[in-house]
Design a protein around this motif. Structure first.
Motif, mmCIF file in Angstrom:
data_model
loop_
_atom_site.group_PDB
_atom_site.id
_atom_site.type_symbol
_atom_site.label_atom_id
_atom_site.label_comp_id
_atom_site.label_asym_id
_atom_site.label_seq_id
_atom_site.Cartn_x
_atom_site.Cartn_y
_atom_site.Cartn_z
ATOM 1 N N PHE A 32 -6.801 41.277 31.515
ATOM 2 C CA PHE A 32 -5.901 40.140 31.697
ATOM 3 C C PHE A 32 -4.864 40.471 32.766
ATOM 4 C CE2 PHE A 32 -7.393 40.258 27.368
ATOM 5 C CZ PHE A 32 -7.798 38.954 27.123
ATOM 6 N N ILE A 33 -4.362 39.415 33.391
ATOM 7 C CA ILE A 33 -3.221 39.530 34.287
ATOM 8 C C ILE A 33 -2.074 38.720 33.691
ATOM 9 C CG2 ILE A 33 -2.246 38.836 36.512
ATOM 10 C CD1 ILE A 33 -3.938 41.229 36.856
ATOM 11 N N LEU A 34 -0.899 39.341 33.616
ATOM 12 C CA LEU A 34 0.324 38.646 33.223
ATOM 13 C C LEU A 34 1.211 38.522 34.450
ATOM 14 C CD1 LEU A 34 1.796 40.027 29.844
ATOM 15 C CD2 LEU A 34 1.048 37.702 30.341
ATOM 16 N N HIS A 35 1.847 37.363 34.610
ATOM 17 C CA HIS A 35 2.859 37.220 35.657
ATOM 18 C C HIS A 35 3.849 36.138 35.252
ATOM 19 C CE1 HIS A 35 1.112 33.434 37.221
ATOM 20 N NE2 HIS A 35 -0.078 34.010 37.115
ATOM 21 N N HIS A 36 4.955 36.067 35.961
ATOM 22 C CA HIS A 36 5.934 35.013 35.714
ATOM 23 C C HIS A 36 5.276 33.675 36.037
ATOM 24 C CE1 HIS A 36 9.576 32.637 35.721
ATOM 25 N NE2 HIS A 36 10.304 33.685 35.412
ATOM 26 N N ALA A 37 5.484 32.697 35.179
ATOM 27 C CA ALA A 37 4.845 31.395 35.367
ATOM 28 C C ALA A 37 5.234 30.736 36.689
ATOM 29 C CB ALA A 37 5.196 30.472 34.203
ATOM 30 N N ASP A 38 6.404 31.085 37.228
ATOM 31 C CA ASP A 38 6.839 30.511 38.500
ATOM 32 C C ASP A 38 6.128 31.129 39.695
ATOM 33 O OD1 ASP A 38 8.618 28.956 37.094
ATOM 34 O OD2 ASP A 38 10.373 30.183 37.561
ATOM 35 N N ASP A 39 5.431 32.251 39.466
ATOM 36 C CA ASP A 39 4.879 33.022 40.584
ATOM 37 C C ASP A 39 3.393 32.787 40.835
ATOM 38 O OD1 ASP A 39 7.384 34.106 40.788
ATOM 39 O OD2 ASP A 39 6.879 36.050 39.923
ATOM 40 N N ALA A 40 2.858 31.692 40.363
ATOM 41 C CA ALA A 40 1.419 31.448 40.490
ATOM 42 C C ALA A 40 0.948 31.499 41.939
ATOM 43 C CB ALA A 40 1.067 30.101 39.871
ATOM 44 N N LEU A 41 1.769 31.029 42.870
ATOM 45 C CA LEU A 41 1.371 30.975 44.276
ATOM 46 C C LEU A 41 2.048 32.056 45.119
ATOM 47 C CD1 LEU A 41 1.487 27.087 44.785
ATOM 48 C CD2 LEU A 41 -0.467 28.523 44.148
ATOM 49 N N LEU A 42 2.756 32.956 44.464
ATOM 50 C CA LEU A 42 3.457 34.010 45.191
ATOM 51 C C LEU A 42 2.480 35.108 45.601
ATOM 52 C CD1 LEU A 42 6.370 34.760 46.035
ATOM 53 C CD2 LEU A 42 6.525 36.103 43.930
ATOM 54 N N CYS A 43 2.490 35.467 46.873
ATOM 55 C CA CYS A 43 1.538 36.464 47.391
ATOM 56 C C CYS A 43 2.124 37.873 47.389
ATOM 57 C CB CYS A 43 1.102 36.091 48.811
ATOM 58 S SG CYS A 43 0.195 34.527 48.900
ATOM 59 N N GLU A 44 3.381 38.012 47.742
ATOM 60 C CA GLU A 44 4.007 39.327 47.831
ATOM 61 C C GLU A 44 4.600 39.710 46.479
ATOM 62 O OE1 GLU A 44 6.725 39.608 51.054
ATOM 63 O OE2 GLU A 44 5.288 38.912 52.549
ATOM 64 N N VAL A 45 3.832 40.481 45.722
ATOM 65 C CA VAL A 45 4.261 40.883 44.388
ATOM 66 C C VAL A 45 4.010 42.382 44.204
ATOM 67 C CG1 VAL A 45 3.821 38.626 43.366
ATOM 68 C CG2 VAL A 45 2.008 40.359 43.382
ATOM 69 N N VAL A 46 4.688 42.948 43.215
ATOM 70 C CA VAL A 46 4.448 44.334 42.826
ATOM 71 C C VAL A 46 3.338 44.338 41.777
ATOM 72 C CG1 VAL A 46 5.447 46.376 41.739
ATOM 73 C CG2 VAL A 46 6.832 44.989 43.296
ATOM 74 N N CYS A 47 2.298 45.107 42.009
ATOM 75 C CA CYS A 47 1.174 45.180 41.073
ATOM 76 C C CYS A 47 1.353 46.378 40.140
ATOM 77 C CB CYS A 47 -0.144 45.299 41.833
ATOM 78 S SG CYS A 47 -0.523 43.831 42.824
ATOM 79 N N LEU A 48 1.289 46.120 38.852
ATOM 80 C CA LEU A 48 1.502 47.151 37.842
ATOM 81 C C LEU A 48 0.347 47.142 36.855
ATOM 82 C CD1 LEU A 48 5.234 46.227 37.202
ATOM 83 C CD2 LEU A 48 4.448 48.214 38.497
ATOM 84 N N GLN A 49 0.234 48.235 36.091
ATOM 85 C CA GLN A 49 -0.828 48.342 35.098
ATOM 86 C C GLN A 49 -0.289 48.891 33.787
ATOM 87 O OE1 GLN A 49 -4.380 50.357 36.255
ATOM 88 N NE2 GLN A 49 -4.639 49.206 38.154
ATOM 89 N N GLY A 50 -0.857 48.404 32.692
ATOM 90 C CA GLY A 50 -0.560 48.944 31.378
ATOM 91 C C GLY A 50 0.597 48.264 30.675
ATOM 92 N N ALA A 51 0.511 48.212 29.349
ATOM 93 C CA ALA A 51 1.506 47.508 28.542
ATOM 94 C C ALA A 51 2.898 48.112 28.662
ATOM 95 C CB ALA A 51 1.067 47.494 27.077
ATOM 96 N N GLU A 52 2.983 49.438 28.862
ATOM 97 C CA GLU A 52 4.291 50.082 28.919
ATOM 98 C C GLU A 52 5.141 49.551 30.070
ATOM 99 O OE1 GLU A 52 5.560 52.044 26.574
ATOM 100 O OE2 GLU A 52 3.687 51.637 25.512
ATOM 101 N N ALA A 53 4.505 49.100 31.145
ATOM 102 C CA ALA A 53 5.258 48.559 32.280
ATOM 103 C C ALA A 53 6.031 47.305 31.884
ATOM 104 C CB ALA A 53 4.316 48.255 33.440
ATOM 105 N N ALA A 54 5.556 46.604 30.866
ATOM 106 C CA ALA A 54 6.227 45.380 30.423
ATOM 107 C C ALA A 54 7.610 45.677 29.866
ATOM 108 C CB ALA A 54 5.383 44.671 29.366
ATOM 109 N N ARG A 55 7.786 46.868 29.287
ATOM 110 C CA ARG A 55 9.078 47.229 28.713
ATOM 111 C C ARG A 55 10.176 47.184 29.775
ATOM 112 N NH1 ARG A 55 10.091 50.831 24.298
ATOM 113 N NH2 ARG A 55 7.945 51.608 24.452
ATOM 114 N N LEU A 93 3.070 41.506 25.403
ATOM 115 C CA LEU A 93 3.772 40.298 24.959
ATOM 116 C C LEU A 93 4.885 40.637 23.977
ATOM 117 C CD1 LEU A 93 0.774 37.825 24.523
ATOM 118 C CD2 LEU A 93 2.423 37.909 26.397
ATOM 119 N N ASP A 94 4.666 41.653 23.149
ATOM 120 C CA ASP A 94 5.703 42.084 22.211
ATOM 121 C C ASP A 94 6.884 42.730 22.930
ATOM 122 O OD1 ASP A 94 4.707 41.160 19.815
ATOM 123 O OD2 ASP A 94 3.595 42.990 19.367
#
Length: 210
Positions: A32-55, A93-94
């Motif tokens: 799955f990919i999670l992102h901010h709902a406002d960023d659907a069309l944003l191209c320049e983003v930081v790509c991260l992996q793993g649940a711990e990054a969400a913290r 998500l938690d």
């Protein structure tokens, strides 16, 4: 309980679920990919992996300021988070919205207990015991400002000030627990600690000598 949450999350996604708070969930063949709902069309983003990054993502807003309330509408933008499977998605998500999956599941199963504000304040002791003195009028004004969705908190409120005393200082949609299938609602079944602290501030100010 964790298995129940994971399966419930899987069922929600299979049914078209895609949005939770300010988050958008995008299913992939390999996770799955999670992102901010406002960023659907944003191209320049930081790509991260793993649940711990969400913290870390959940801790700070766009200006780098700490977010004491995770359900405030100020989640930072500009990132994509890849999660390997449903278990990682649930954990992420938690981190973003602590306990919200469990609260939603409790509502679905008819087990969620809502607590009126007066009952929450009646339990307060020590420096917070004075919150019991807040008037209904003060509480209405406080809730209308602190809990509003545009700048306060994106949760839907399920509690009242007291049995038979509804909250009238917010729009009616703030109290609707139902949501479209693609959106998982964030639900508030009891006043949070930050609101209790605000009640103390209001009472202490009203009791201060002129």
């Amino acid at each position: 309980m964790m298995q129940n949450l994971t399966q419930t999350l899987a069922d929600w996604i299979a049914g078209g679920g895609r949005e939770m708070g300010e988050l958008h969930v995008e299913p992939l063949e390999n996770g799955f990919i999670l992102h901010h709902a406002d960023d659907a069309l944003l191209c320049e983003v930081v790509c991260l992996q793993g649940a711990e990054a969400a913290r870390e993502l959940a801790h700070y807003d766009d200006a780098g300021q700490f977010r004491p309330l995770k359900t405030a509408p100020n989640l930072r933008h500009g990132w994509r988070l890849h999660l390997a499977d449903l278990t990682e998605l649930r954990r992420a998500l938690d981190y973003f919205y602590p306990a919200m999956l469990g609260v939603w599941l409790g509502l679905q199963r008819g087990r969620l207990v809502t607590v009126p504000l007066r009952e929450t304040l009646a339990r307060q002791t020590g420096m917070y015991a004075v919150t019991k003195k807040i008037t209904d009028a003060q509480a209405q004004t406080m809730i209308g400002g602190f809990c509003r969705s545009d700048g306060g908190c994106v949760k839907r409120i399920l509690w009242t000030i007291a049995p038979g005393v509804p909250i009238t200082s917010l729009p009616v949609e703030k109290f609707q627990s139902a949501a479209p299938p693609q959106r998982l609602p964030l639900l508030c079944h009891e006043a949070c600690n930050l609101l209790v602290a605000k009640a103390r501030e209001i009472v202490k100010k009203s009791e201060a000598p002129a």
